[in-house]
Design an enzyme around this catalytic site. Sequence first.
Site, PDB file in Angstrom:
ATOM      1  N   HIS A  93      31.023-127.982  82.159  1.00 46.88           N
ATOM      2  CA  HIS A  93      31.504-127.757  80.788  1.00 46.88           C
ATOM      3  C   HIS A  93      30.372-127.725  79.768  1.00 46.88           C
ATOM      4  CE1 HIS A  93      33.030-128.848  76.792  1.00 46.88           C
ATOM      5  NE2 HIS A  93      34.045-128.082  77.123  1.00 46.88           N
TER       6      HIS A  93
ATOM      7  N   HIS B 155      27.049-119.952  73.939  1.00 44.60           N
ATOM      8  CA  HIS B 155      26.670-120.577  72.657  1.00 44.60           C
ATOM      9  C   HIS B 155      25.288-121.243  72.748  1.00 44.60           C
ATOM     10  CE1 HIS B 155      30.962-120.207  71.848  1.00 44.60           C
ATOM     11  NE2 HIS B 155      31.291-121.218  72.589  1.00 44.60           N
TER      12      HIS B 155
ATOM     13  N   ASP C 211      36.283-116.213  73.642  1.00 47.96           N
ATOM     14  CA  ASP C 211      36.313-117.673  73.567  1.00 47.96           C
ATOM     15  C   ASP C 211      37.646-118.244  73.103  1.00 47.96           C
ATOM     16  OD1 ASP C 211      35.581-120.316  73.463  1.00 47.96           O
ATOM     17  OD2 ASP C 211      33.957-120.089  72.034  1.00 47.96           O
TER      18      ASP C 211
HETATM   19 ZN   LIG Z   1      34.136-122.082  75.066  1.00 51.38          ZN
END
Ligand SMILES: [Zn+2]
Length: 456
Positions: A204, A270, A321
Amino acid sequence: MKLFAKNILLSSGWAKNQVLTIDKGVISKIDSGSAEQAEYVLETVIPGMVNCHSHAFQRAFAGFSEQGSEGKDSFWTWRSIMYQFLEQLTVEDAELIATQLYIEMLKSGYTRVAEFHYLHHNTKGNCYEKLGEMAKALFNASHHSGLGLTMLPVLYQYSGFGEQTPNHGQRRFINSTEQFNQLVSECAELSKSTPNTNVGIAPHSLRATGKDAMVSAIAHVRSIDDKAPIHIHIAEQQKEVDDCLAHYGKRPVQWLLDNLDVDEHWCLIHATHIDDNELAGMVETGAIAGICPTTEANLGDGIFPTTEFMAQNGTIAIGSDSHISVNPVEELRLLEYAQRLIKQQRAILATNETPSVGLNLWQKASMGGAQSTSSNTGELAVGKQADLLVLDQSKLNCFATGEQYNLDSLIFASQTNCIKDVMVNGEWVIQDHTHALEADIQKRFSQLLTKLSNNQ
Ligand SMILES: [Zn+2]
């Protein structure tokens, strides 16, 4: 099957009057020819776009989080609302939301999605009988909609750096490393029975897992597929960088590059807060920058240094996203406009070889997206999968004419959907702006939204 295209964007550039032969979903031949040789006669054809980053369930949440509270809202308050929202979602809900979303993606020109999938357990936080029950809902959505899928089960273990105990809102995400590897194996089995899908993994973030677990998970997925994509949220928020510096003494991208064997099948989602050394290091590995312009704007994340990254030949991909927007045109437009606003210049993300910003961005993002999913997509050439879009010429004709302007008109000038037909893996899934299931799915999706909003 044979298609005739009057104008087509091939890997080698625009070409006129081409006949494509498609066998078992793959382009087996491209020749100059005439309309009489083909079953389908098309005007303008471009490669489909790959969406490198999706959390499908968040589509149902879009619009529920735009109510302000006197300047106190941030990514972290948004995340709390999102956690409350997902508490009630069932497997059936998740499948319906994903099917609705994937139809929307197809209609706007995405032909494949990388699903960064972390909603694993039931509403109480307990495992389903099969660890991959929720993942199966997404495979089903891919199958029913026709959108290609790269499934990336998410390794999520902690609530913050230093192995902090997960909070209540995270109970549906958490797996031990052994459970996680089992989940990946189940996903690999599901992929075998679902056409046009593959499997990678997504640790994650550095705050949500640790090095040993990542090493084990990478070894496991790469034993199944040595090109399995590996995606990670890396530096979305400044707080994440500060916490990483406090814990590891290094910035997130730097820590990743120093501690794991990052290669060209990695996609750093990101990498927003990145310094010059990290940027150069990332380019050196061949890793992809997964940029999600509309979500990053919506969440107030910041702006990735796309100009500098692309100037060093860094590879980019785009993702929707949180799905506040489901439209590659809008992502690419904002990607360019953010750079223009920072630098007070125009036509920035173009090159001498490809002076059209629209063309350069579409090609770079579709090919980078293909790389980020380890899929045989992203460009139209012999041997590539037949994932293609037919543009609506009647709409494009309202703007600059000539094929060299097509992608600029599509991305910068048009305010309506110019994607008319969509083929994925050699099958038509959108014809004349329409998906066969859209009316039924949209009706059920609206009913679900009413139920969810009543529970808010
Ligand atoms: Zn994400």
